[in-house]
Write a protein that holds these residues in place. Structure first.
Motif, PDB file in Angstrom:
ATOM      1  N   PRO A   1       8.536  -2.827  -3.216  1.00 38.86           N
ATOM      2  CA  PRO A   1       8.386  -4.480  -3.060  1.00 38.86           C
ATOM      3  C   PRO A   1       7.292  -4.975  -3.735  1.00 38.86           C
ATOM      4  O   PRO A   1       6.461  -3.975  -4.262  1.00 38.86           O
ATOM      5  CB  PRO A   1       8.523  -4.725  -1.623  1.00 38.86           C
ATOM      6  N   ALA A   2       7.253  -6.306  -4.159  1.00 35.91           N
ATOM      7  CA  ALA A   2       6.195  -6.992  -4.723  1.00 35.91           C
ATOM      8  C   ALA A   2       4.808  -6.661  -3.927  1.00 35.91           C
ATOM      9  O   ALA A   2       4.840  -6.435  -2.742  1.00 35.91           O
ATOM     10  CB  ALA A   2       6.507  -8.330  -4.753  1.00 35.91           C
ATOM     11  N   PRO A   3       3.782  -6.980  -4.512  1.00 34.13           N
ATOM     12  CA  PRO A   3       2.441  -6.826  -4.088  1.00 34.13           C
ATOM     13  C   PRO A   3       2.335  -7.778  -2.735  1.00 34.13           C
ATOM     14  O   PRO A   3       2.434  -8.698  -2.647  1.00 34.13           O
ATOM     15  CB  PRO A   3       1.666  -7.294  -4.966  1.00 34.13           C
ATOM     16  N   PRO A   4       1.969  -6.901  -1.393  1.00 30.27           N
ATOM     17  CA  PRO A   4       1.804  -7.700  -0.359  1.00 30.27           C
ATOM     18  C   PRO A   4       0.517  -8.425  -0.360  1.00 30.27           C
ATOM     19  O   PRO A   4      -0.437  -7.876  -0.879  1.00 30.27           O
ATOM     20  CB  PRO A   4       2.083  -6.658   0.771  1.00 30.27           C
TER      21      PRO A   4
ATOM     22  N   ILE B   1      11.366  -4.583   5.533  1.00 37.57           N
ATOM     23  CA  ILE B   1      10.757  -5.859   5.955  1.00 37.57           C
ATOM     24  C   ILE B   1      10.693  -6.490   4.673  1.00 37.57           C
ATOM     25  O   ILE B   1      10.801  -7.771   4.818  1.00 37.57           O
ATOM     26  CB  ILE B   1       9.405  -5.703   6.685  1.00 37.57           C
ATOM     27  N   GLY B   2      10.519  -5.741   3.895  1.00 38.43           N
ATOM     28  CA  GLY B   2      10.062  -6.434   2.384  1.00 38.43           C
ATOM     29  C   GLY B   2      11.471  -7.156   1.687  1.00 38.43           C
ATOM     30  O   GLY B   2      11.380  -8.052   0.772  1.00 38.43           O
TER      31      GLY B   2
ATOM     32  N   PRO C   1      -2.102  -9.178   2.574  1.00 36.94           N
ATOM     33  CA  PRO C   1      -2.289  -8.987   4.001  1.00 36.94           C
ATOM     34  C   PRO C   1      -2.475 -10.244   4.668  1.00 36.94           C
ATOM     35  O   PRO C   1      -3.237 -10.993   4.215  1.00 36.94           O
ATOM     36  CB  PRO C   1      -3.713  -7.841   3.836  1.00 36.94           C
ATOM     37  N   ASP C   2      -1.823 -10.167   6.095  1.00 39.43           N
ATOM     38  CA  ASP C   2      -1.949 -11.308   6.601  1.00 39.43           C
ATOM     39  C   ASP C   2      -3.269 -11.691   7.175  1.00 39.43           C
ATOM     40  O   ASP C   2      -3.586 -12.994   6.837  1.00 39.43           O
ATOM     41  CB  ASP C   2      -1.433 -11.212   8.059  1.00 39.43           C
TER      42      ASP C   2
ATOM     43  N   TRP D   1       4.436 -11.135  -0.347  1.00 37.01           N
ATOM     44  CA  TRP D   1       4.367  -9.421  -0.389  1.00 37.01           C
ATOM     45  C   TRP D   1       5.811  -9.191  -0.296  1.00 37.01           C
ATOM     46  O   TRP D   1       6.050  -7.855  -0.568  1.00 37.01           O
ATOM     47  CB  TRP D   1       3.451  -9.178   0.732  1.00 37.01           C
TER      48      TRP D   1
ATOM     49  N   PRO E   1      -4.517  -5.014   8.430  1.00 38.75           N
ATOM     50  CA  PRO E   1      -3.671  -5.904   7.986  1.00 38.75           C
ATOM     51  C   PRO E   1      -2.372  -5.607   8.211  1.00 38.75           C
ATOM     52  O   PRO E   1      -2.019  -4.502   8.379  1.00 38.75           O
ATOM     53  CB  PRO E   1      -3.973  -5.948   6.451  1.00 38.75           C
ATOM     54  N   ALA E   2      -1.499  -6.561   8.199  1.00 33.01           N
ATOM     55  CA  ALA E   2      -0.026  -6.364   8.653  1.00 33.01           C
ATOM     56  C   ALA E   2       0.522  -5.586   7.615  1.00 33.01           C
ATOM     57  O   ALA E   2       1.690  -5.197   8.092  1.00 33.01           O
ATOM     58  CB  ALA E   2       0.326  -7.780   9.289  1.00 33.01           C
ATOM     59  N   ARG E   3       0.288  -5.712   6.573  1.00 32.25           N
ATOM     60  CA  ARG E   3       1.319  -5.227   5.585  1.00 32.25           C
ATOM     61  C   ARG E   3       0.354  -4.153   4.702  1.00 32.25           C
ATOM     62  O   ARG E   3      -0.677  -4.419   4.581  1.00 32.25           O
ATOM     63  CB  ARG E   3       1.750  -6.331   4.572  1.00 32.25           C
ATOM     64  N   PRO E   4       1.278  -3.302   3.900  1.00 28.94           N
ATOM     65  CA  PRO E   4       0.495  -2.381   3.285  1.00 28.94           C
ATOM     66  C   PRO E   4       0.049  -2.948   1.883  1.00 28.94           C
ATOM     67  O   PRO E   4       0.202  -4.002   1.606  1.00 28.94           O
ATOM     68  CB  PRO E   4       1.485  -1.420   2.920  1.00 28.94           C
ATOM     69  N   ALA E   5      -0.704  -1.982   1.276  1.00 25.75           N
ATOM     70  CA  ALA E   5      -1.572  -2.381  -0.097  1.00 25.75           C
ATOM     71  C   ALA E   5      -0.426  -2.584  -1.258  1.00 25.75           C
ATOM     72  O   ALA E   5       0.602  -2.484  -1.004  1.00 25.75           O
ATOM     73  CB  ALA E   5      -2.389  -1.192  -0.455  1.00 25.75           C
ATOM     74  N   PRO E   6      -0.973  -3.359  -2.108  1.00 28.42           N
ATOM     75  CA  PRO E   6      -0.077  -3.739  -3.241  1.00 28.42           C
ATOM     76  C   PRO E   6       0.826  -2.567  -3.792  1.00 28.42           C
ATOM     77  O   PRO E   6       0.116  -1.640  -4.138  1.00 28.42           O
ATOM     78  CB  PRO E   6      -0.938  -4.341  -4.335  1.00 28.42           C
ATOM     79  N   PRO E   7       1.942  -2.678  -4.028  1.00 27.81           N
ATOM     80  CA  PRO E   7       2.794  -1.510  -4.540  1.00 27.81           C
ATOM     81  C   PRO E   7       2.705  -1.904  -6.048  1.00 27.81           C
ATOM     82  O   PRO E   7       2.607  -2.610  -6.704  1.00 27.81           O
ATOM     83  CB  PRO E   7       3.918  -1.992  -3.708  1.00 27.81           C
TER      84      PRO E   7
END
Lengths: 406, 406
Positions: A22-25, A79-80, A27-28, A50, B19-25
């Motif tokens: 998926p696209a760049p998350p 989730i993405g 972080p919350d 994200w 953070p709730a989400r992983p690093a930028p894919p």
């Protein structure tokens, strides 16, 4: 099952599968998301920048649908790719900066008190897989069936306002028991969301506060994880009230109060919205609330024209509070049906199952539909009569896939 | 189970959850990853720069471990947190630019031929949840137990070279049957990986080619999805041979040939590596191959010192090719044991299960361990005697968690 033609030409089944990730998350907790949900360059609102933009249809900042070809075959929805539907904009992302500090008020029990998430985590752990589905998923099919002069407002979801999620948290029953058990005479579980309410409006008109029958006391989960990750803000983190088998709106995000109550809340979202009423009629508390989800299924592949020959028809099916027991597939628009086998692990009664039927699609036009039956014997109807809110569509006709093979 | 002390002070259980989400894919297909696996600014190799850096321990470009506190409670391991172990660097990411064009040669059948992934997708669909685990997971505990002068080479994994994944693809059996069934006399399923072999070395010394017993013909899956997403390059996309219950090395990435064979491959990775041999002894084909995984479990929380009182001890357990049947927990280093209930859905015999036991941890020092039993009655031993490769550790003593409560 038709002849196996493995040497036939490749054909597209659904969308291209790349990119793989998926696209760049964002972080919350790092202040990079936009709590107002302003769309970013990719069209996704800032709070879900994200997510995988290729997998999603952005109806609005608060309504984002999974494309039908991106549901995947892994049962659990990534989730993405999971849909978004908010009644009120999410709170600022500061609330997930220190998740364990989140406070939940528990009322309507012998010993009411406020517990932090850290304290809740010491009371127990359970996981449950549920179908999370917007109450209006499939509304478009009802809107398409209206008579002249009729109108159903709301997002024209087709099948993508739904996903299957594994939630982890503490059973509400464990929390209530730790606080002395229910107070006398309580008939509902009422959850209140932690959204910041817009100024200038009556709080009761906008607050996300939902009541569900007290029977759910034994199934509700107070969840802090989704698919093994800390629950993202966009999906209700740090804490969400999960009511297995119930439609999306009952699964209160950023839950700040869970009360056992004698009566349903008089918040507008409970009293006057999410009620089953006729098209053009006024909604009110005398009508059935949108609670348990009806049995439903749809096909996920193939979705496009392609070469004739061997094909694998796949899809998902679920029964709401009941397990799904059977699914049939038709490739002639419902004239004849074949049982389709379920594949993969059974994640429990509240989850969806995936099915896959290998068959032969000769050259021509085909109308692919699926029809599920739940463990209580409920069968999907051909059509669901339109209702005023466009809720709880479960006809097998609406999500039909028409395609040509040559 | 001890007294419930819900008002006790919060304490840290495992790492911070943000953070709730992983690093930028970095999408595989867009040329943003570095096929040589050069570490990026965050310390993650370029091929997995999209993973969650907070969740991972980078041993080397080809060996990346999940931190113990990031295993999560959702049974299925998020891809962004899953370990990486490559024997040879991944191929260029161009191979996932057009996934359906990937070609797989099928040999050792009545009608051998090469099929594209698009063609494979028309032969069937199945999903299976398996524990994917490096053969050397837990090697550190063997290395720590060596006598002076002894040595076991290899990455000092503790528990994090493992995860539970839902794979989707076509059963090998369906493919073989479509090609006329197995040729006579075949005793192994041999998969060959699509890595580009380094120049200047004998191909047989570096090629990733593994043979497993023909009995796996009925369980092997040729998988193109992982957890509902297209299989990332870093995990073997576009196509991987999954051998449920077998240790990681047998699950050949970027699989380009699957052959039913009369004998095991003579590639070094099969003939001279991944064999069960004594410390300091030379490995060879006469020794048992590292195939089926033994029963194993470990605790995932709590991992750190904290307040005395009510706690929930959680962990995972699995049985390799057998379902896991039972798990016990001890908080006194194995002197006394309590059965721990499994939680959440059962994803099948090859998956792991999660357990959660609520108990009271009075002030003091505690040594937390878990001990699993599989459906065949195999019980984790206290220790696994060291072997030359540091393979298949499954002692319950090694991953003990020592902590203090006050």
């Amino acid at each position: 099952m038709g002849a196996v033609g493995v040497a036939s030409a490749a054909r597209a089944q659904g969308p291209a599968a790349d990119p793989a990730r998926p696209a760049p998350p964002k972080p919350d907790a790092k202040g990079t998301s936009d709590a107002k949900g302003k769309p970013d360059a990719k069209g996704l609102p800032g709070t879900i920048a994200w997510k995988d933009p290729d997998a999603l249809i952005v109806h609005s900042n608060q309504t984002v649908e999974t494309k039908r070809g991106f549901i995947g075959s892994g049962i659990v929805t990534p989730i993405g790719r999971l849909f978004i539907r908010n009644n009120v904009a999410p709170p600022p992302d500061g609330i997930v900066a220190d998740r364990d500090a989140w406070r939940l008020e528990i009322a309507g029990v012998a010993d009411p008190r406020t517990l932090t998430l850290a304290e809740l985590k010491r009371l127990g752990l359970a996981s449950v897989a549920t179908v999370l589905q917007c109450s209006g998923n499939g509304r478009k099919y009802m809107q398409d069936a209206l008579q002249p002069g009729q109108k159903i407002s709301g997002t024209p979801w087709t099948v993508g306002a739904a996903g299957c999620v594994i939630w982890s948290g503490v059973p509400l029953r464990a929390v209530v028991d730790a606080l002395g058990g229910p107070a006398a005479g309580m008939r509902f579980v009422t959850g209140t969301g932690g959204e910041e309410l817009p100024a200038g409006l009556k709080p009761k008109d906008v607050i996300v506060e939902r009541s569900v029958p007290i029977a759910t006391l034994d199934t509700v989960l107070l969840a802090w994880e989704m698919n093994g990750e800390p629950l993202p803000l966009a999906h209700g983190g740090p804490l969400r009230m999960i009511v297995p088998g119930y439609s999306g709106v009952n699964n209160v995000k950023y839950v700040k109060t869970v009360a056992l109550t004698a009566v349903e809340t008089d918040a507008k979202i409970q009293a006057a919205s999410y009620r089953m009423h006729g098209v053009g009629e006024r909604a009110g508390p005398g009508q059935p609330s949108i609670w348990e989800q009806p049995v439903r299924s749809w096909i996920t592949a193939p979705l496009e024209d392609g070469a004739a020959g061997r094909a694998v028809v796949t899809g998902i099916a679920f029964g709401g509070v009941n397990a799904v027991a059977r699914v049939e597939v038709s490739v002639d628009g419902g004239r004849s049906w074949s049982d389709a086998p379920f594949i993969g692990p059974d994640l429990g009664r509240y989850a969806w199952r995936q099915f896959a039927l290998a068959l032969d699609l000769p050259a021509g036009t085909h109308v692919l539909v699926s029809r599920a039956t739940d463990a209580a014997g409920n069968v999907q109807p051909e059509e669901t009569p339109p209702n005023g809110g466009g809720y709880s569509y479960n006809g097998w006709r609406g999500p039909a896939v028409s395609l040509r093979t040559a």
